[in-house]
Design an enzyme around this catalytic site. Structure first.
Site, mmCIF file in Angstrom:
data_model
loop_
_atom_site.group_PDB
_atom_site.id
_atom_site.type_symbol
_atom_site.label_atom_id
_atom_site.label_comp_id
_atom_site.label_asym_id
_atom_site.label_seq_id
_atom_site.Cartn_x
_atom_site.Cartn_y
_atom_site.Cartn_z
ATOM 1 N N ARG A 113 11.917 -1.835 10.942
ATOM 2 C CA ARG A 113 10.874 -1.354 11.849
ATOM 3 C C ARG A 113 10.683 -2.378 12.963
ATOM 4 N NH1 ARG A 113 5.811 0.170 8.085
ATOM 5 N NH2 ARG A 113 4.779 -0.813 9.851
ATOM 6 N N LYS A 125 0.830 -1.218 0.000
ATOM 7 C CA LYS A 125 0.000 0.000 0.000
ATOM 8 C C LYS A 125 0.863 1.267 0.000
ATOM 9 C CE LYS A 125 -2.183 -1.093 3.843
ATOM 10 N NZ LYS A 125 -1.619 -2.389 4.262
ATOM 11 N N ARG A 168 11.885 -5.600 4.598
ATOM 12 C CA ARG A 168 11.646 -4.163 4.495
ATOM 13 C C ARG A 168 12.604 -3.371 5.395
ATOM 14 N NH1 ARG A 168 5.623 -1.981 5.053
ATOM 15 N NH2 ARG A 168 5.753 -2.701 7.197
ATOM 16 N N ARG A 202 -9.043 0.959 9.426
ATOM 17 C CA ARG A 202 -8.640 -0.419 9.687
ATOM 18 C C ARG A 202 -9.785 -1.201 10.320
ATOM 19 N NH1 ARG A 202 -3.066 0.295 9.074
ATOM 20 N NH2 ARG A 202 -1.754 -1.074 10.261
ATOM 21 N N ARG A 205 0.686 -9.165 13.605
ATOM 22 C CA ARG A 205 0.011 -8.141 12.790
ATOM 23 C C ARG A 205 -0.874 -8.772 11.720
ATOM 24 N NH1 ARG A 205 4.643 -4.903 10.374
ATOM 25 N NH2 ARG A 205 3.099 -3.492 9.529
HETATM 26 P P1 AMP Z 1 1.241 0.460 9.163
HETATM 27 O O1 AMP Z 1 2.449 1.251 8.797
HETATM 28 O O2 AMP Z 1 0.015 0.844 8.393
HETATM 29 O O3 AMP Z 1 1.493 -1.026 9.152
HETATM 30 O O4 AMP Z 1 0.898 0.859 10.685
HETATM 31 C C1 AMP Z 1 1.833 0.644 11.719
HETATM 32 C C2 AMP Z 1 1.105 0.600 13.057
HETATM 33 O O5 AMP Z 1 0.417 1.848 13.307
HETATM 34 C C3 AMP Z 1 0.016 -0.456 13.169
HETATM 35 O O6 AMP Z 1 0.552 -1.738 13.492
HETATM 36 C C4 AMP Z 1 -0.846 0.135 14.290
HETATM 37 O O7 AMP Z 1 -0.207 -0.033 15.549
HETATM 38 C C5 AMP Z 1 -0.834 1.616 13.974
HETATM 39 N N1 AMP Z 1 -1.924 1.983 13.049
HETATM 40 C C6 AMP Z 1 -1.777 2.456 11.766
HETATM 41 N N2 AMP Z 1 -2.974 2.715 11.219
HETATM 42 C C7 AMP Z 1 -3.907 2.415 12.150
HETATM 43 C C8 AMP Z 1 -5.326 2.442 12.189
HETATM 44 N N3 AMP Z 1 -6.033 2.871 11.130
HETATM 45 N N4 AMP Z 1 -5.953 2.049 13.304
HETATM 46 C C9 AMP Z 1 -5.261 1.652 14.387
HETATM 47 N N5 AMP Z 1 -3.915 1.572 14.431
HETATM 48 C C10 AMP Z 1 -3.233 1.948 13.327
#
Ligand code: AMP
Length: 244
Positions: free
Chosen positions: A159, A13, A126, A87, A170
């Site tokens: 990360r 994404k 990554r 989400r 996750r």
């Molecule tokens: P991502 O980079 O999208 O994988 O997001 C990294 C982390 O940020 C996730 O594992 C969550 O802890 C938090 N996070 C990102 N977007 C959301 C969301 N829409 N709702 C809740 N937590 C989020």
């Protein structure tokens, strides 16, 4: 165009949204990037979300919606691409209410599908720049200089939530939360599934066809050709890798 990009962690994404920004001029808002940035500068928001993000758990809906609603106020004529938000069903519902209020409903929810083995492979390789947040992959999209960001020369790190144990957590969380979200957009008649396997350029072209077919692009031809001549180092790197 106003779309949300859906798909499990590792679906691509972020890379795709970055291309929409570079090539189509569509602003990209990523909750994950916003949170990581706030954590890095140790802001109040960063301190509130840190324990969730580093453990791969979801930040509470109310807080995520509050953050996104405030960032969406700076509307652009070209719309937006949301990545990593919503989400949950609750977040989707509240996003719809905010956009309805502004008379800017979503055009579509684009769901990127990928086999789980590919997701794990993408996530474990990554690397991210600790300074500017740019994403790399040790094999698929390596930096020119090992361990350093092409854009700002910052240090590339893994990360915390891309550690193997957290990746599995996750993916499991995503599986649980994504299903109701997909039903939600399906019922609204705006869910589009796109094959997310292959190089990011290939996926970009697949989605571009969808956008054109639905007339979502503001001015696709001019913006595309103009932007081809102003590519960022990341975009040139992506094209180079695709051509290799
Ligand atoms: P991502 O980079 O999208 O994988 O997001 C990294 C982390 O940020 C996730 O594992 C969550 O802890 C938090 N996070 C990102 N977007 C959301 C969301 N829409 N709702 C809740 N937590 C989020």
């Amino acid at each position: 165009m106003r779309i949300v990009l859906l798909g499990p962690p590792g679906a691509g994404k972020g890379s795709l949204a970055s291309l929409y920004h570079q090539r189509l001029g569509v602003p990209h808002l990523s909750t994950g990037e916003i949170f990581r940035h706030e954590i890095a500068r140790d802001s109040r928001l960063g301190q509130r979300v840190k324990r969730y993000v580093t453990n791969g758990r979801l930040v509470p809906d109310a807080l995520v919606v509050e953050v996104m609603a405030s960032r969406l106020t700076t509307g652009s004529r070209r719309g937006f691409v949301l990545d990593g938000f919503p989400r949950t069903r609750e977040q989707a519902d509240r996003l719809d209410r905010v956009l309805e209020h502004r008379r800017q409903p979503l055009d579509g929810a684009v769901y990127l599908t990928s086999p789980e083995s590919l997701l794990v492979q993408r996530l474990s390789g990554r690397r991210v720049c600790e300074r500017c947040g740019e994403n790399y992959h040790v094999r698929r999209m390596p930096p020119k200089r090992p361990g350093r960001c092409d854009r700002c020369r910052g240090r590339l790190i893994t990360r915390k939530d891309d550690e193997p144990a957290t990746i599995r957590k996750r993916l499991a969380i995503d599986h649980r939360t994504a299903t109701p979200l997909l039903h939600y957009y399906k019922r609204r008649g705006i869910l589009y599934r796109v094959n997310g396997s292959g190089h990011v350029n290939t996926v970009f072209v697949r989605t571009l066809k969808l956008f054109r077919r639905n007339g979502w692009l503001h001015d696709p031809t001019t913006s595309l050709s103009r932007r081809r001549n102003q590519r960022s180092p990341r975009s040139r790197r992506i094209s180079r890798i695709a051509a290799a």
